[in-house]
Write a protein that holds these residues in place. Structure first.
Motif, PDB file in Angstrom:
ATOM      1  N   ALA A 186      19.397  71.606  55.427  1.00 37.54           N
ATOM      2  CA  ALA A 186      18.966  72.719  54.579  1.00 37.54           C
ATOM      3  C   ALA A 186      19.717  73.985  54.974  1.00 37.54           C
ATOM      4  N   ASN A 187      19.837  74.901  54.023  1.00 40.96           N
ATOM      5  CA  ASN A 187      20.507  76.174  54.309  1.00 40.96           C
ATOM      6  C   ASN A 187      19.506  77.312  54.480  1.00 40.96           C
ATOM      7  N   TYR A 188      18.244  76.973  54.711  1.00 43.54           N
ATOM      8  CA  TYR A 188      17.225  77.995  54.937  1.00 43.54           C
ATOM      9  C   TYR A 188      16.218  77.471  55.954  1.00 43.54           C
ATOM     10  N   GLY A 191      10.687  76.251  58.560  1.00 38.42           N
ATOM     11  CA  GLY A 191       9.462  76.480  59.310  1.00 38.42           C
ATOM     12  C   GLY A 191       8.904  75.193  59.883  1.00 38.42           C
ATOM     13  N   ALA A 192       9.773  74.207  60.071  1.00 38.74           N
ATOM     14  CA  ALA A 192       9.348  72.894  60.550  1.00 38.74           C
ATOM     15  C   ALA A 192       9.262  72.889  62.069  1.00 38.74           C
ATOM     16  N   GLN A 197      19.076  69.738  60.326  1.00 39.70           N
ATOM     17  CA  GLN A 197      20.403  70.333  60.242  1.00 39.70           C
ATOM     18  C   GLN A 197      20.337  71.596  59.385  1.00 39.70           C
ATOM     19  N   GLN A 198      20.241  72.754  60.031  1.00 36.05           N
ATOM     20  CA  GLN A 198      20.219  74.025  59.311  1.00 36.05           C
ATOM     21  C   GLN A 198      21.636  74.578  59.272  1.00 36.05           C
ATOM     22  N   LEU A 383       9.302  68.574  57.068  1.00 38.27           N
ATOM     23  CA  LEU A 383      10.676  68.461  56.589  1.00 38.27           C
ATOM     24  C   LEU A 383      10.752  68.002  55.137  1.00 38.27           C
ATOM     25  N   ILE A 384       9.784  67.200  54.702  1.00 40.73           N
ATOM     26  CA  ILE A 384       9.724  66.749  53.312  1.00 40.73           C
ATOM     27  C   ILE A 384       8.310  66.983  52.794  1.00 40.73           C
TER      28      ILE A 384
END
Length: 465
Positions: A186-188, A191-192, A197-198, A383-384
Protein backbone atom coordinates in the motif's frame (compact mmCIF):
# COMPACT_ATOMS: atom_id res chain seq x y z
CA UNK A 1 -9.39 -38.82 -19.96
CA UNK A 2 -12.42 -41.04 -19.62
CA UNK A 3 -15.79 -40.02 -21.09
CA UNK A 4 -18.23 -38.19 -18.85
CA UNK A 5 -20.52 -40.54 -16.96
CA UNK A 6 -23.55 -39.40 -15.00
CA UNK A 7 -23.48 -40.38 -11.33
CA UNK A 8 -26.24 -42.10 -9.39
CA UNK A 9 -27.96 -40.32 -6.54
CA UNK A 10 -26.11 -40.68 -3.26
CA UNK A 11 -27.68 -42.15 -0.16
CA UNK A 12 -26.75 -40.66 3.21
CA UNK A 13 -26.19 -43.34 5.81
CA UNK A 14 -25.60 -42.53 9.44
CA UNK A 15 -21.94 -42.77 10.41
CA UNK A 16 -22.25 -45.74 12.75
CA UNK A 17 -24.14 -47.72 10.12
CA UNK A 18 -21.43 -46.99 7.57
CA UNK A 19 -18.77 -48.12 10.00
CA UNK A 20 -20.62 -51.31 10.83
CA UNK A 21 -21.51 -52.33 7.28
CA UNK A 22 -18.43 -51.19 5.43
CA UNK A 23 -15.43 -51.15 7.69
CA UNK A 24 -15.69 -54.33 9.70
CA UNK A 25 -13.37 -54.77 12.69
CA UNK A 26 -10.89 -51.92 13.15
CA UNK A 27 -7.17 -52.52 12.94
CA UNK A 28 -4.33 -50.13 13.49
CA UNK A 29 -3.41 -47.92 10.54
CA UNK A 30 -0.19 -49.84 10.03
CA UNK A 31 -2.14 -53.10 9.49
CA UNK A 32 -4.17 -51.77 6.57
CA UNK A 33 -3.68 -53.81 3.40
CA UNK A 34 -5.31 -53.89 -0.04
CA UNK A 35 -5.08 -57.70 -0.04
CA UNK A 36 -8.05 -58.44 2.22
CA UNK A 37 -10.97 -60.46 0.85
CA UNK A 38 -13.27 -58.11 -1.11
CA UNK A 39 -16.78 -57.61 0.22
CA UNK A 40 -19.38 -58.20 -2.49
CA UNK A 41 -22.91 -56.94 -1.91
CA UNK A 42 -25.03 -56.41 -5.01
CA UNK A 43 -27.58 -54.44 -3.02
CA UNK A 44 -25.09 -52.01 -1.46
CA UNK A 45 -25.72 -48.36 -2.31
CA UNK A 46 -22.92 -45.83 -2.69
CA UNK A 47 -22.32 -44.00 0.57
CA UNK A 48 -21.71 -40.33 1.26
CA UNK A 49 -19.97 -38.91 4.31
CA UNK A 50 -20.15 -35.12 4.45
CA UNK A 51 -18.75 -32.95 7.24
CA UNK A 52 -19.08 -29.19 7.59
CA UNK A 53 -16.44 -28.19 10.12
CA UNK A 54 -17.62 -25.83 12.85
CA UNK A 55 -21.24 -25.76 11.65
CA UNK A 56 -23.67 -25.43 14.57
CA UNK A 57 -26.46 -28.04 14.48
CA UNK A 58 -29.13 -25.40 15.13
CA UNK A 59 -27.86 -23.43 12.13
CA UNK A 60 -28.29 -26.52 9.93
CA UNK A 61 -31.91 -26.82 11.07
CA UNK A 62 -32.56 -23.08 10.67
CA UNK A 63 -31.04 -22.80 7.20
CA UNK A 64 -32.72 -26.01 6.03
CA UNK A 65 -36.14 -24.85 7.22
CA UNK A 66 -35.73 -21.49 5.47
CA UNK A 67 -34.72 -23.08 2.17
CA UNK A 68 -31.19 -21.66 2.19
CA UNK A 69 -29.56 -25.12 2.22
CA UNK A 70 -31.87 -27.50 0.32
CA UNK A 71 -29.18 -30.18 -0.04
CA UNK A 72 -28.65 -30.28 3.72
CA UNK A 73 -32.41 -30.45 4.22
CA UNK A 74 -32.61 -33.45 1.88
CA UNK A 75 -29.70 -35.20 3.59
CA UNK A 76 -31.28 -34.65 7.00
CA UNK A 77 -34.63 -35.98 5.77
CA UNK A 78 -33.13 -39.10 4.21
CA UNK A 79 -30.55 -39.75 6.90
CA UNK A 80 -30.45 -39.58 10.68
CA UNK A 81 -30.40 -36.39 12.75
CA UNK A 82 -29.03 -36.38 16.28
CA UNK A 83 -30.45 -34.41 19.18
CA UNK A 84 -28.37 -31.21 19.01
CA UNK A 85 -25.98 -32.89 16.60
CA UNK A 86 -23.47 -35.62 17.35
CA UNK A 87 -21.70 -36.37 20.61
CA UNK A 88 -18.42 -34.52 20.18
CA UNK A 89 -15.02 -35.75 21.25
CA UNK A 90 -12.91 -33.69 23.64
CA UNK A 91 -11.44 -31.22 23.03
CA UNK A 92 -14.16 -30.15 20.55
CA UNK A 93 -11.91 -28.88 17.76
CA UNK A 94 -10.90 -29.66 14.20
CA UNK A 95 -7.95 -31.97 14.85
CA UNK A 96 -9.90 -34.18 17.20
CA UNK A 97 -13.26 -34.01 15.42
CA UNK A 98 -12.18 -35.09 11.95
CA UNK A 99 -10.11 -37.96 13.33
CA UNK A 100 -13.05 -39.17 15.43
CA UNK A 101 -15.39 -39.07 12.43
CA UNK A 102 -12.83 -40.81 10.23
CA UNK A 103 -12.04 -43.65 12.63
CA UNK A 104 -15.13 -44.09 14.80
CA UNK A 105 -12.89 -44.00 17.88
CA UNK A 106 -12.21 -41.48 20.64
CA UNK A 107 -8.95 -39.47 20.88
CA UNK A 108 -7.52 -41.90 23.43
CA UNK A 109 -7.54 -44.54 20.69
CA UNK A 110 -6.87 -42.62 17.47
CA UNK A 111 -4.22 -40.30 18.95
CA UNK A 112 -5.18 -36.91 17.45
CA UNK A 113 -5.80 -34.99 20.65
CA UNK A 114 -5.78 -31.42 19.30
CA UNK A 115 -4.97 -29.30 16.25
CA UNK A 116 -1.47 -28.91 17.67
CA UNK A 117 -0.19 -30.67 20.77
CA UNK A 118 3.10 -30.54 22.64
CA UNK A 119 5.33 -32.91 24.53
CA UNK A 120 4.79 -32.29 28.22
CA UNK A 121 7.86 -31.24 30.14
CA UNK A 122 9.35 -29.20 27.28
CA UNK A 123 9.21 -25.64 28.60
CA UNK A 124 9.94 -23.95 25.26
CA UNK A 125 7.01 -25.57 23.36
CA UNK A 126 9.33 -26.43 20.46
CA UNK A 127 8.41 -30.11 20.39
CA UNK A 128 4.97 -30.29 18.83
CA UNK A 129 2.84 -32.35 16.47
CA UNK A 130 -0.14 -31.48 14.30
CA UNK A 131 -3.27 -33.56 14.51
CA UNK A 132 -2.96 -34.02 10.74
CA UNK A 133 0.70 -35.08 10.53
CA UNK A 134 1.52 -38.36 8.83
CA UNK A 135 1.56 -41.20 11.33
CA UNK A 136 -0.41 -39.44 14.08
CA UNK A 137 -3.56 -41.54 13.66
CA UNK A 138 -3.26 -44.88 15.44
CA UNK A 139 -6.64 -46.25 14.33
CA UNK A 140 -7.63 -47.29 10.85
CA UNK A 141 -9.98 -44.91 9.08
CA UNK A 142 -13.20 -45.86 7.34
CA UNK A 143 -11.60 -44.90 4.00
CA UNK A 144 -8.61 -47.20 4.55
CA UNK A 145 -10.89 -49.99 5.71
CA UNK A 146 -13.15 -49.58 2.69
CA UNK A 147 -10.23 -49.91 0.30
CA UNK A 148 -8.87 -52.84 2.29
CA UNK A 149 -12.10 -54.70 1.57
CA UNK A 150 -12.18 -53.88 -2.12
CA UNK A 151 -14.31 -50.73 -2.10
CA UNK A 152 -13.51 -47.62 -4.15
CA UNK A 153 -13.06 -44.35 -2.28
CA UNK A 154 -12.97 -40.67 -3.31
CA UNK A 155 -12.08 -37.99 -0.74
CA UNK A 156 -12.25 -34.25 -1.48
CA UNK A 157 -11.83 -31.70 1.30
CA UNK A 158 -11.92 -34.40 3.97
CA UNK A 159 -9.44 -33.02 6.50
CA UNK A 160 -6.66 -35.39 7.55
CA UNK A 161 -6.66 -37.51 4.39
CA UNK A 162 -3.24 -36.27 3.29
CA UNK A 163 -1.60 -37.56 6.48
CA UNK A 164 -2.94 -41.12 6.30
CA UNK A 165 -0.44 -43.96 6.46
CA UNK A 166 -0.81 -45.78 4.16
CA UNK A 167 -2.28 -43.25 1.76
CA UNK A 168 -5.50 -43.95 -0.11
CA UNK A 169 -5.43 -45.55 -3.55
CA UNK A 170 -8.38 -43.47 -4.75
CA UNK A 171 -8.36 -39.76 -5.65
CA UNK A 172 -7.79 -37.61 -2.57
CA UNK A 173 -7.46 -33.83 -2.28
CA UNK A 174 -6.84 -32.49 1.20
CA UNK A 175 -5.95 -28.85 1.84
CA UNK A 176 -2.70 -27.48 0.38
CA UNK A 177 0.97 -26.75 1.04
CA UNK A 178 2.00 -23.08 1.17
CA UNK A 179 5.34 -21.87 -0.19
CA UNK A 180 5.09 -18.19 0.70
CA UNK A 181 3.27 -15.81 3.02
CA UNK A 182 0.36 -13.62 2.05
CA UNK A 183 1.24 -9.94 1.77
CA UNK A 184 -0.19 -6.47 1.22
CA UNK A 185 1.41 -3.50 -0.54
CA UNK A 186 0.00 0.00 0.00
CA UNK A 187 1.07 3.60 -0.52
CA UNK A 188 -0.61 4.85 2.66
CA UNK A 189 -0.62 4.05 6.37
CA UNK A 190 -3.05 1.20 7.04
CA UNK A 191 -2.81 1.58 10.79
CA UNK A 192 -2.21 -2.17 10.89
CA UNK A 193 -0.44 -3.97 13.72
CA UNK A 194 1.51 -6.22 11.34
CA UNK A 195 4.23 -5.60 8.75
CA UNK A 196 3.28 -4.85 5.16
CA UNK A 197 4.96 -3.25 2.16
CA UNK A 198 4.38 0.50 2.50
CA UNK A 199 5.68 2.31 -0.58
CA UNK A 200 5.58 5.55 -2.56
CA UNK A 201 4.30 5.34 -6.12
CA UNK A 202 6.74 6.53 -8.79
CA UNK A 203 6.31 7.72 -12.36
CA UNK A 204 6.39 4.69 -14.65
CA UNK A 205 9.38 4.28 -16.95
CA UNK A 206 10.84 1.63 -19.22
CA UNK A 207 7.54 -0.13 -19.93
CA UNK A 208 6.47 -1.63 -23.26
CA UNK A 209 3.32 -3.24 -24.66
CA UNK A 210 1.12 -1.76 -21.94
CA UNK A 211 -2.47 -0.49 -22.19
CA UNK A 212 -3.00 3.11 -23.25
CA UNK A 213 -3.15 5.53 -20.34
CA UNK A 214 -4.75 8.99 -20.23
CA UNK A 215 -2.85 10.13 -17.14
CA UNK A 216 0.88 9.64 -16.47
CA UNK A 217 1.29 5.99 -15.51
CA UNK A 218 2.67 5.10 -12.09
CA UNK A 219 4.65 2.08 -10.95
CA UNK A 220 5.84 0.06 -7.97
CA UNK A 221 7.00 -3.47 -7.24
CA UNK A 222 5.32 -6.17 -5.17
CA UNK A 223 7.58 -8.75 -3.51
CA UNK A 224 6.42 -12.18 -2.40
CA UNK A 225 8.66 -13.50 0.35
CA UNK A 226 9.19 -17.24 0.64
CA UNK A 227 8.95 -19.77 3.44
CA UNK A 228 10.75 -22.41 1.36
CA UNK A 229 13.87 -21.09 -0.39
CA UNK A 230 14.62 -24.41 -2.07
CA UNK A 231 11.21 -24.90 -3.70
CA UNK A 232 10.01 -21.33 -4.11
CA UNK A 233 12.53 -18.54 -4.72
CA UNK A 234 11.55 -15.04 -3.68
CA UNK A 235 9.47 -13.46 -6.44
CA UNK A 236 8.78 -9.89 -7.50
CA UNK A 237 6.06 -8.41 -9.72
CA UNK A 238 6.14 -5.01 -11.41
CA UNK A 239 2.95 -2.96 -11.01
CA UNK A 240 1.76 -0.58 -13.73
CA UNK A 241 -1.03 1.78 -12.60
CA UNK A 242 -2.87 3.55 -15.39
CA UNK A 243 -5.93 5.61 -16.37
CA UNK A 244 -8.07 3.84 -18.98
CA UNK A 245 -10.71 6.59 -19.25
CA UNK A 246 -10.42 9.22 -21.99
CA UNK A 247 -12.31 11.91 -20.08
CA UNK A 248 -9.78 14.76 -19.74
CA UNK A 249 -9.47 14.05 -16.02
CA UNK A 250 -7.04 12.20 -13.80
CA UNK A 251 -8.84 8.95 -13.12
CA UNK A 252 -6.54 6.06 -12.26
CA UNK A 253 -8.65 2.93 -12.44
CA UNK A 254 -6.61 -0.10 -13.51
CA UNK A 255 -3.50 -2.09 -12.62
CA UNK A 256 -1.36 -4.35 -14.81
CA UNK A 257 0.89 -6.90 -13.08
CA UNK A 258 4.01 -8.32 -14.76
CA UNK A 259 6.64 -10.73 -13.39
CA UNK A 260 9.78 -8.71 -12.63
CA UNK A 261 13.34 -9.55 -13.59
CA UNK A 262 15.20 -9.31 -10.31
CA UNK A 263 18.95 -8.88 -9.88
CA UNK A 264 21.29 -7.97 -7.07
CA UNK A 265 20.41 -8.21 -3.42
CA UNK A 266 16.75 -9.10 -2.98
CA UNK A 267 16.70 -8.99 0.78
CA UNK A 268 15.73 -11.72 3.20
CA UNK A 269 12.12 -12.16 4.35
CA UNK A 270 11.70 -11.55 8.05
CA UNK A 271 10.27 -14.13 10.42
CA UNK A 272 6.94 -12.33 10.30
CA UNK A 273 4.07 -14.07 8.49
CA UNK A 274 3.94 -11.02 6.23
CA UNK A 275 7.40 -9.95 5.14
CA UNK A 276 8.47 -6.74 3.44
CA UNK A 277 11.73 -7.52 1.62
CA UNK A 278 13.22 -5.11 -0.92
CA UNK A 279 13.66 -6.18 -4.53
CA UNK A 280 15.50 -4.43 -7.35
CA UNK A 281 14.19 -4.74 -10.90
CA UNK A 282 16.27 -4.65 -14.05
CA UNK A 283 14.71 -5.09 -17.45
CA UNK A 284 11.30 -6.69 -17.88
CA UNK A 285 8.27 -4.40 -17.58
CA UNK A 286 6.76 -5.92 -20.70
CA UNK A 287 2.97 -5.71 -20.65
CA UNK A 288 2.89 -8.63 -23.04
CA UNK A 289 3.90 -10.82 -20.09
CA UNK A 290 1.06 -9.54 -17.92
CA UNK A 291 -0.42 -12.02 -15.44
CA UNK A 292 -3.23 -9.70 -14.31
CA UNK A 293 -5.10 -6.56 -15.33
CA UNK A 294 -7.31 -5.46 -12.47
CA UNK A 295 -9.95 -2.93 -11.52
CA UNK A 296 -10.76 -2.30 -7.86
CA UNK A 297 -12.37 -5.41 -6.38
CA UNK A 298 -11.08 -7.76 -9.08
CA UNK A 299 -9.32 -11.04 -8.26
CA UNK A 300 -6.83 -12.81 -10.52
CA UNK A 301 -5.39 -16.31 -10.22
CA UNK A 302 -1.65 -16.41 -11.01
CA UNK A 303 0.23 -19.65 -11.69
CA UNK A 304 3.95 -20.06 -10.90
CA UNK A 305 6.51 -22.84 -11.34
CA UNK A 306 8.31 -24.29 -8.33
CA UNK A 307 11.99 -25.26 -8.09
CA UNK A 308 14.28 -27.68 -6.26
CA UNK A 309 12.66 -31.01 -5.45
CA UNK A 310 9.42 -29.54 -6.82
CA UNK A 311 11.12 -28.42 -10.04
CA UNK A 312 8.66 -27.92 -12.87
CA UNK A 313 5.56 -28.41 -10.73
CA UNK A 314 2.81 -25.80 -10.62
CA UNK A 315 1.58 -23.73 -7.70
CA UNK A 316 -0.34 -20.46 -7.64
CA UNK A 317 -1.70 -17.50 -5.73
CA UNK A 318 -4.45 -14.90 -6.05
CA UNK A 319 -4.19 -11.13 -6.41
CA UNK A 320 -6.86 -8.60 -5.46
CA UNK A 321 -6.76 -4.86 -6.09
CA UNK A 322 -8.25 -3.54 -2.85
CA UNK A 323 -7.92 0.24 -3.26
CA UNK A 324 -7.11 2.68 -6.05
CA UNK A 325 -8.25 6.28 -5.68
CA UNK A 326 -8.80 8.34 -8.84
CA UNK A 327 -5.75 10.44 -7.97
CA UNK A 328 -3.81 7.36 -6.74
CA UNK A 329 -3.58 8.85 -3.26
CA UNK A 330 -4.61 5.46 -1.91
CA UNK A 331 -3.45 2.24 -3.53
CA UNK A 332 -3.48 -1.24 -2.01
CA UNK A 333 -3.02 -4.72 -3.46
CA UNK A 334 -3.29 -8.09 -1.71
CA UNK A 335 -1.50 -11.32 -2.64
CA UNK A 336 -2.44 -14.64 -1.07
CA UNK A 337 0.12 -17.31 -0.24
CA UNK A 338 1.66 -19.29 -3.09
CA UNK A 339 0.21 -22.77 -2.60
CA UNK A 340 -0.33 -26.17 -4.22
CA UNK A 341 -3.09 -28.67 -3.44
CA UNK A 342 -2.16 -31.86 -1.58
CA UNK A 343 -3.52 -34.31 -4.15
CA UNK A 344 -2.87 -38.03 -4.64
CA UNK A 345 -4.30 -40.82 -6.76
CA UNK A 346 -2.02 -43.76 -6.02
CA UNK A 347 -4.21 -46.35 -7.71
CA UNK A 348 -4.86 -44.44 -10.93
CA UNK A 349 -4.53 -46.09 -14.33
CA UNK A 350 -5.98 -43.54 -16.75
CA UNK A 351 -2.55 -42.63 -18.12
CA UNK A 352 1.11 -43.50 -17.58
CA UNK A 353 2.61 -41.71 -14.59
CA UNK A 354 -0.72 -40.43 -13.29
CA UNK A 355 0.19 -41.46 -9.73
CA UNK A 356 3.33 -39.29 -9.80
CA UNK A 357 3.41 -35.62 -8.72
CA UNK A 358 3.47 -34.75 -12.44
CA UNK A 359 0.25 -36.70 -13.05
CA UNK A 360 -3.07 -36.31 -11.22
CA UNK A 361 -1.65 -33.82 -8.71
CA UNK A 362 -0.30 -31.61 -11.48
CA UNK A 363 -3.63 -31.79 -13.32
CA UNK A 364 -5.32 -30.49 -10.17
CA UNK A 365 -2.73 -27.69 -9.85
CA UNK A 366 -2.94 -26.52 -13.46
CA UNK A 367 -6.56 -27.14 -14.46
CA UNK A 368 -8.33 -25.65 -11.45
CA UNK A 369 -8.12 -22.38 -9.51
CA UNK A 370 -5.04 -22.17 -7.31
CA UNK A 371 -5.31 -23.39 -3.75
CA UNK A 372 -6.43 -20.81 -1.21
CA UNK A 373 -8.87 -20.31 1.63
CA UNK A 374 -9.70 -18.06 4.56
CA UNK A 375 -6.58 -16.34 5.92
CA UNK A 376 -7.22 -14.94 9.37
CA UNK A 377 -3.82 -13.24 9.78
CA UNK A 378 -4.25 -10.30 7.37
CA UNK A 379 -7.87 -9.83 8.51
CA UNK A 380 -7.15 -9.80 12.23
CA UNK A 381 -4.19 -7.45 11.77
CA UNK A 382 -6.06 -4.86 9.73
CA UNK A 383 -4.46 -5.54 6.35
CA UNK A 384 -7.60 -6.68 4.50
CA UNK A 385 -11.34 -6.24 5.07
CA UNK A 386 -14.02 -8.77 6.01
CA UNK A 387 -15.43 -8.96 2.49
CA UNK A 388 -12.03 -9.92 1.09
CA UNK A 389 -11.60 -12.54 3.80
CA UNK A 390 -14.98 -14.07 2.96
CA UNK A 391 -14.40 -13.96 -0.80
CA UNK A 392 -11.08 -15.74 -0.36
CA UNK A 393 -12.65 -18.29 1.96
CA UNK A 394 -15.45 -19.12 -0.47
CA UNK A 395 -12.91 -19.87 -3.20
CA UNK A 396 -12.08 -23.12 -1.38
CA UNK A 397 -15.51 -24.83 -1.56
CA UNK A 398 -16.10 -23.47 -5.07
CA UNK A 399 -12.87 -25.09 -6.24
CA UNK A 400 -13.62 -28.31 -4.36
CA UNK A 401 -16.93 -28.54 -6.20
CA UNK A 402 -15.19 -28.27 -9.57
CA UNK A 403 -12.60 -30.87 -8.57
CA UNK A 404 -15.29 -33.21 -7.29
CA UNK A 405 -17.29 -32.98 -10.52
CA UNK A 406 -14.16 -33.70 -12.55
CA UNK A 407 -13.31 -36.78 -10.49
CA UNK A 408 -16.86 -38.18 -10.47
CA UNK A 409 -17.55 -37.49 -14.13
CA UNK A 410 -14.21 -38.48 -15.65
CA UNK A 411 -12.15 -40.62 -13.28
CA UNK A 412 -14.25 -42.56 -10.74
CA UNK A 413 -17.92 -42.30 -11.77
CA UNK A 414 -19.29 -44.69 -9.14
CA UNK A 415 -17.19 -44.71 -5.94
CA UNK A 416 -18.51 -46.90 -3.15
CA UNK A 417 -17.59 -44.29 -0.54
CA UNK A 418 -17.52 -40.56 -1.20
CA UNK A 419 -16.04 -38.40 1.57
CA UNK A 420 -16.53 -34.64 1.22
CA UNK A 421 -15.59 -31.94 3.69
CA UNK A 422 -16.21 -28.20 4.01
CA UNK A 423 -13.62 -26.65 6.36
CA UNK A 424 -14.69 -23.08 5.46
CA UNK A 425 -17.61 -23.12 7.90
CA UNK A 426 -15.13 -23.55 10.74
CA UNK A 427 -13.10 -20.55 9.56
CA UNK A 428 -16.19 -18.35 9.33
CA UNK A 429 -17.44 -19.51 12.73
CA UNK A 430 -14.14 -18.52 14.31
CA UNK A 431 -14.31 -15.02 12.86
CA UNK A 432 -17.99 -14.15 13.04
CA UNK A 433 -19.92 -16.30 15.51
CA UNK A 434 -19.16 -14.10 18.53
CA UNK A 435 -19.99 -10.99 16.50
CA UNK A 436 -23.55 -12.22 15.81
CA UNK A 437 -24.22 -13.66 19.28
CA UNK A 438 -25.93 -11.08 21.49
CA UNK A 439 -25.73 -12.88 24.82
CA UNK A 440 -23.12 -15.06 26.45
CA UNK A 441 -23.52 -17.93 28.94
CA UNK A 442 -26.19 -17.30 31.54
CA UNK A 443 -27.65 -14.41 29.57
CA UNK A 444 -24.64 -12.14 30.08
CA UNK A 445 -24.17 -9.33 27.58
CA UNK A 446 -21.62 -10.00 24.86
CA UNK A 447 -19.55 -6.79 24.50
CA UNK A 448 -18.36 -7.86 21.06
CA UNK A 449 -21.83 -8.28 19.59
CA UNK A 450 -21.73 -6.39 16.26
CA UNK A 451 -18.63 -4.55 17.49
CA UNK A 452 -15.40 -6.04 16.20
CA UNK A 453 -13.31 -3.13 17.55
CA UNK A 454 -15.03 -3.23 20.97
CA UNK A 455 -15.32 0.55 20.84
CA UNK A 456 -19.03 0.81 21.60
CA UNK A 457 -19.89 1.66 17.99
CA UNK A 458 -22.07 -0.93 16.25
CA UNK A 459 -20.69 -2.28 12.97
CA UNK A 460 -24.17 -2.76 11.47
CA UNK A 461 -23.09 -6.08 9.92
CA UNK A 462 -25.03 -8.70 11.89
CA UNK A 463 -27.28 -9.71 9.00
CA UNK A 464 -24.39 -9.79 6.53
CA UNK A 465 -22.19 -11.81 8.86
Amino acid sequence: MRPVVRCKHWTLIVLLTVLALLAGPFATAQEATPEATPVVDADAAPMLMFASDGMRPDFVSRFSASGVTPAMAQLSEQGVVGDNGMLQAFPPNTGTGWATLSTGTWPGAHGSINNTFYRTGDADFNNSSSGFDAGVLQSQTIAQSAEQYGKSVVAVGWTGTDGLMPQLDGPAIDYWSAYSFSTVLANYDLGADAPYQQVTLAEASGWSNVPETYSPALEQQLTLGTNDDASNPERAFDLYIYDSTDDDAVNYDRLTVVPAIVSGETGTPSASPIASPAAVASGGKDGGDSVADLAVGDWQDVKVTLAGEMDGLTAGFHLKLLDLAEDASTFRIYATSIARFNATYNGCDYEDGCAEPTGFAEDIATSFPSATGSDYYPLEHGLIDEDTYVQQGLMAPATSELQLLYILQELVPQPDLLMVGAPVTDEFSHQFLALITENGPGGTTNPRFDDVENDGVADGRVELR
